[in-house]
Structure formats: structure tokens, C-alpha cells
Design a protein around this motif. Structure first.
Motif, PDB file in Angstrom:
ATOM      1  N   ILE A   1     -34.473 -11.023 -23.731  1.00  0.00           N
ATOM      2  CA  ILE A   1     -33.305 -10.465 -24.467  1.00  0.00           C
ATOM      3  C   ILE A   1     -32.350 -11.425 -24.548  1.00  0.00           C
ATOM      4  O   ILE A   1     -31.897 -12.245 -23.598  1.00  0.00           O
ATOM      5  N   ARG A   2     -31.797 -11.477 -25.694  1.00  0.00           N
ATOM      6  CA  ARG A   2     -30.838 -12.600 -26.199  1.00  0.00           C
ATOM      7  C   ARG A   2     -29.521 -11.797 -26.115  1.00  0.00           C
ATOM      8  O   ARG A   2     -28.976 -10.983 -26.662  1.00  0.00           O
ATOM      9  N   LEU A   3     -28.707 -12.697 -25.206  1.00  0.00           N
ATOM     10  CA  LEU A   3     -27.084 -12.072 -25.047  1.00  0.00           C
ATOM     11  C   LEU A   3     -26.476 -13.309 -26.170  1.00  0.00           C
ATOM     12  O   LEU A   3     -26.525 -14.305 -25.896  1.00  0.00           O
ATOM     13  N   MET A   4     -25.750 -12.763 -27.358  1.00  0.00           N
ATOM     14  CA  MET A   4     -25.186 -13.598 -28.009  1.00  0.00           C
ATOM     15  C   MET A   4     -23.551 -13.286 -28.165  1.00  0.00           C
ATOM     16  O   MET A   4     -23.097 -12.333 -28.243  1.00  0.00           O
ATOM     17  N   PHE A   5     -22.852 -14.470 -28.214  1.00  0.00           N
ATOM     18  CA  PHE A   5     -21.358 -14.373 -28.636  1.00  0.00           C
ATOM     19  C   PHE A   5     -21.047 -14.994 -29.887  1.00  0.00           C
ATOM     20  O   PHE A   5     -21.473 -16.298 -30.103  1.00  0.00           O
ATOM     21  N   TRP A   6     -20.571 -14.164 -30.573  1.00  0.00           N
ATOM     22  CA  TRP A   6     -20.157 -14.846 -31.917  1.00  0.00           C
ATOM     23  C   TRP A   6     -19.410 -16.046 -31.986  1.00  0.00           C
ATOM     24  O   TRP A   6     -19.842 -16.851 -32.948  1.00  0.00           O
ATOM     25  N   SER A   7     -18.630 -16.259 -31.064  1.00  0.00           N
ATOM     26  CA  SER A   7     -17.799 -17.445 -31.258  1.00  0.00           C
ATOM     27  C   SER A   7     -18.156 -18.292 -29.810  1.00  0.00           C
ATOM     28  O   SER A   7     -17.521 -19.528 -29.609  1.00  0.00           O
ATOM     29  N   GLY A   8     -19.366 -18.285 -29.453  1.00  0.00           N
ATOM     30  CA  GLY A   8     -19.767 -18.767 -28.078  1.00  0.00           C
ATOM     31  C   GLY A   8     -19.969 -20.251 -28.265  1.00  0.00           C
ATOM     32  O   GLY A   8     -19.925 -20.922 -27.357  1.00  0.00           O
ATOM     33  N   ALA A   9     -20.328 -21.126 -29.422  1.00  0.00           N
ATOM     34  CA  ALA A   9     -20.236 -22.424 -29.688  1.00  0.00           C
ATOM     35  C   ALA A   9     -19.132 -22.994 -29.067  1.00  0.00           C
ATOM     36  O   ALA A   9     -19.109 -24.335 -28.574  1.00  0.00           O
ATOM     37  N   ASP A  10     -17.752 -22.476 -29.216  1.00  0.00           N
ATOM     38  CA  ASP A  10     -16.650 -23.296 -28.771  1.00  0.00           C
ATOM     39  C   ASP A  10     -16.244 -22.961 -27.379  1.00  0.00           C
ATOM     40  O   ASP A  10     -15.310 -23.272 -26.879  1.00  0.00           O
ATOM     41  N   PHE A  11     -17.106 -22.128 -26.575  1.00  0.00           N
ATOM     42  CA  PHE A  11     -16.916 -21.919 -25.108  1.00  0.00           C
ATOM     43  C   PHE A  11     -17.139 -23.200 -24.330  1.00  0.00           C
ATOM     44  O   PHE A  11     -16.629 -22.969 -23.166  1.00  0.00           O
ATOM     45  N   GLU A  12     -17.614 -23.925 -24.682  1.00  0.00           N
ATOM     46  CA  GLU A  12     -18.060 -25.249 -23.973  1.00  0.00           C
ATOM     47  C   GLU A  12     -18.829 -24.709 -22.512  1.00  0.00           C
ATOM     48  O   GLU A  12     -18.427 -25.107 -21.367  1.00  0.00           O
ATOM     49  N   GLU A  13     -19.728 -23.987 -22.715  1.00  0.00           N
ATOM     50  CA  GLU A  13     -20.514 -23.283 -21.655  1.00  0.00           C
ATOM     51  C   GLU A  13     -22.183 -23.920 -21.713  1.00  0.00           C
ATOM     52  O   GLU A  13     -22.734 -23.525 -22.668  1.00  0.00           O
ATOM     53  N   GLU A  14     -22.405 -24.638 -20.661  1.00  0.00           N
ATOM     54  CA  GLU A  14     -23.812 -25.380 -20.690  1.00  0.00           C
ATOM     55  C   GLU A  14     -24.961 -24.278 -20.864  1.00  0.00           C
ATOM     56  O   GLU A  14     -25.814 -24.628 -21.324  1.00  0.00           O
ATOM     57  N   ASP A  15     -24.631 -23.124 -20.175  1.00  0.00           N
ATOM     58  CA  ASP A  15     -25.758 -21.950 -20.187  1.00  0.00           C
ATOM     59  C   ASP A  15     -25.991 -21.232 -21.383  1.00  0.00           C
ATOM     60  O   ASP A  15     -26.958 -20.809 -21.668  1.00  0.00           O
ATOM     61  N   LEU A  16     -24.962 -21.554 -22.231  1.00  0.00           N
ATOM     62  CA  LEU A  16     -25.099 -20.731 -23.641  1.00  0.00           C
ATOM     63  C   LEU A  16     -25.592 -21.924 -24.587  1.00  0.00           C
ATOM     64  O   LEU A  16     -24.845 -22.471 -25.433  1.00  0.00           O
ATOM     65  N   ASN A  17     -26.875 -22.199 -24.489  1.00  0.00           N
ATOM     66  CA  ASN A  17     -27.521 -23.353 -24.863  1.00  0.00           C
ATOM     67  C   ASN A  17     -28.099 -22.967 -26.430  1.00  0.00           C
ATOM     68  O   ASN A  17     -28.813 -24.036 -26.898  1.00  0.00           O
ATOM     69  N   VAL A  18     -28.264 -21.545 -26.792  1.00  0.00           N
ATOM     70  CA  VAL A  18     -29.201 -21.555 -28.080  1.00  0.00           C
ATOM     71  C   VAL A  18     -28.023 -21.322 -28.972  1.00  0.00           C
ATOM     72  O   VAL A  18     -27.273 -20.383 -28.974  1.00  0.00           O
ATOM     73  N   LYS A  19     -27.576 -22.383 -29.896  1.00  0.00           N
ATOM     74  CA  LYS A  19     -26.685 -22.795 -30.784  1.00  0.00           C
ATOM     75  C   LYS A  19     -27.102 -22.088 -31.971  1.00  0.00           C
ATOM     76  O   LYS A  19     -28.248 -22.482 -32.384  1.00  0.00           O
ATOM     77  N   GLY A  20     -26.183 -21.289 -32.694  1.00  0.00           N
ATOM     78  CA  GLY A  20     -26.404 -20.957 -34.344  1.00  0.00           C
ATOM     79  C   GLY A  20     -26.477 -22.448 -35.209  1.00  0.00           C
ATOM     80  O   GLY A  20     -25.569 -23.096 -34.957  1.00  0.00           O
ATOM     81  N   ARG A  21     -27.084 -22.321 -36.150  1.00  0.00           N
ATOM     82  CA  ARG A  21     -27.122 -23.472 -36.910  1.00  0.00           C
ATOM     83  C   ARG A  21     -25.992 -23.347 -38.147  1.00  0.00           C
ATOM     84  O   ARG A  21     -25.208 -24.152 -38.497  1.00  0.00           O
ATOM     85  N   LYS A  22     -25.752 -22.214 -38.471  1.00  0.00           N
ATOM     86  CA  LYS A  22     -24.599 -21.871 -39.721  1.00  0.00           C
ATOM     87  C   LYS A  22     -23.273 -21.371 -39.057  1.00  0.00           C
ATOM     88  O   LYS A  22     -22.247 -21.687 -39.820  1.00  0.00           O
ATOM     89  N   PHE A  23     -23.406 -20.815 -37.974  1.00  0.00           N
ATOM     90  CA  PHE A  23     -21.867 -20.274 -37.744  1.00  0.00           C
ATOM     91  C   PHE A  23     -21.727 -20.772 -36.120  1.00  0.00           C
ATOM     92  O   PHE A  23     -21.998 -21.744 -35.715  1.00  0.00           O
ATOM     93  N   LYS A  24     -20.602 -20.186 -35.562  1.00  0.00           N
ATOM     94  CA  LYS A  24     -20.181 -20.558 -34.255  1.00  0.00           C
ATOM     95  C   LYS A  24     -20.852 -19.795 -33.035  1.00  0.00           C
ATOM     96  O   LYS A  24     -20.125 -19.603 -31.842  1.00  0.00           O
ATOM     97  N   ASP A  25     -21.801 -19.240 -33.312  1.00  0.00           N
ATOM     98  CA  ASP A  25     -22.468 -18.507 -32.381  1.00  0.00           C
ATOM     99  C   ASP A  25     -23.216 -19.217 -31.181  1.00  0.00           C
ATOM    100  O   ASP A  25     -23.631 -20.359 -31.502  1.00  0.00           O
ATOM    101  N   ALA A  26     -23.418 -18.606 -30.192  1.00  0.00           N
ATOM    102  CA  ALA A  26     -24.135 -19.237 -28.977  1.00  0.00           C
ATOM    103  C   ALA A  26     -24.863 -18.182 -28.145  1.00  0.00           C
ATOM    104  O   ALA A  26     -24.265 -17.143 -27.947  1.00  0.00           O
ATOM    105  N   SER A  27     -25.885 -18.430 -27.777  1.00  0.00           N
ATOM    106  CA  SER A  27     -26.699 -17.386 -26.773  1.00  0.00           C
ATOM    107  C   SER A  27     -27.358 -18.014 -25.513  1.00  0.00           C
ATOM    108  O   SER A  27     -27.651 -19.094 -25.452  1.00  0.00           O
ATOM    109  N   ILE A  28     -27.836 -16.817 -24.825  1.00  0.00           N
ATOM    110  CA  ILE A  28     -28.537 -17.165 -23.416  1.00  0.00           C
ATOM    111  C   ILE A  28     -29.949 -16.137 -23.735  1.00  0.00           C
ATOM    112  O   ILE A  28     -29.407 -14.973 -24.193  1.00  0.00           O
TER     113      ILE A  28
END
Length: 130
Positions: A62-89
Motif C-alpha cells: 500500500i503506497r501512501l503518497m503526499f503530493w508535496s511530500g518531497a519538501d517535508f524533509e522526512e527520511e521515511d518518505l523516500n519514494v520520490k516522484g521524478r516529475k513533481f513534488k510527491d513523496a511516498s512510503i
């Protein structure tokens, strides 16, 4: 919990249902002003029409995705989107969901937002909202 989201969760395997239900209840609890619905075939929560957080079933779990998560500076949100600012776990077991971290990420999601709502109008250009 939104009825459509509950239906989505019920269509998952027993283990994935537990993860999805935990996520949905926690997100509803911490994002009280958010609108939730099924969007692009999976559960998503919006603030003022802007997508904030969602989850979906994918091969790794189960992928939990935050649309602006790349800017959260959270180590565990380590699946980063290539095109936008998303990050996931990804979660494969319900006990992997750390509610304290989830609350922290949802708090950040309220204050760190990029304008996904107008992405098409702006021809793919993202502007920072908060």
C-alpha cells in the motif's frame, strides 16, 4: 469514513484492508477540514480542492503518497516522484504504520503545499501555495 473509500478498502485483501482502514481513519482524524473521495481510482484527501494525501494498492504494498511530500524533509518518505513534488512510503503490514509520524506528515501537508489543483491550467508548472 467516506463510503466510496470504505468500498475501495473492502476490495483489498484482508491484510491490505487493515492497512487501508488504519490510514483512512487516521487521515480523517488529523485532516478534519479535508474532503475525501476516490480520484483516479484510489482514495485521496483534498484541502481547498488541492490533493494532499492518498493511498493505493501497488505491487510493493500500500503506497501512501503526499503530493508535496518531497519538501517535508522526512527520511521515511523516500519514494520520490521524478516529475513533481510527491513523496511516498510503502506498507506491507499494519504494524509498520507509525501514527505519530503519520500525524507529523499530515501536519506538514497542511502547511507545505504546491498548487496541483491548477496544474493543467498552468501547463504543468507548479507554484508553491504554502
Amino acid at each position: 469514513m467516506n463510503a466510496e473509500i470504505n468500498d475501495y478498502n473492502q476490495r483489498q485483501t484482508q491484510l491490505d484492508q487493515e492497512i487501508c482502514n488504519l490510514l483512512a481513519v487516521a487521515i480523517d482524524k488529523f485532516l478534519t477540514d479535508a474532503e475525501s473521495k476516490i480520484w483516479h481510482s484510489h482514495p485521496v484527501w483534498f484541502l481547498e480542492g488541492n490533493p494532499i494525501v492518498g493511498y493505493s494498492k501497488q505491487k510493493p504494498g500500500i503506497r501512501l503518497m503526499f503530493w508535496s511530500g518531497a519538501d517535508f524533509e522526512e527520511e521515511d518518505l523516500n519514494v520520490k516522484g521524478r516529475k513533481f513534488k510527491d513523496a511516498s512510503i510503502f506498507y506491507t503490514e499494519v504494524n509498520q504504520v507509525d501514527e505519530a509520524k503519520l500525524k507529523r506528515w499530515l501536519d506538514k501537508a497542511k502547511t507545505i503545499q504546491w498548487d496541483y489543483k491548477n496544474l493543467i491550467k498552468k501547463k504543468g508548472s507548479l507554484d508553491r501555495l504554502k
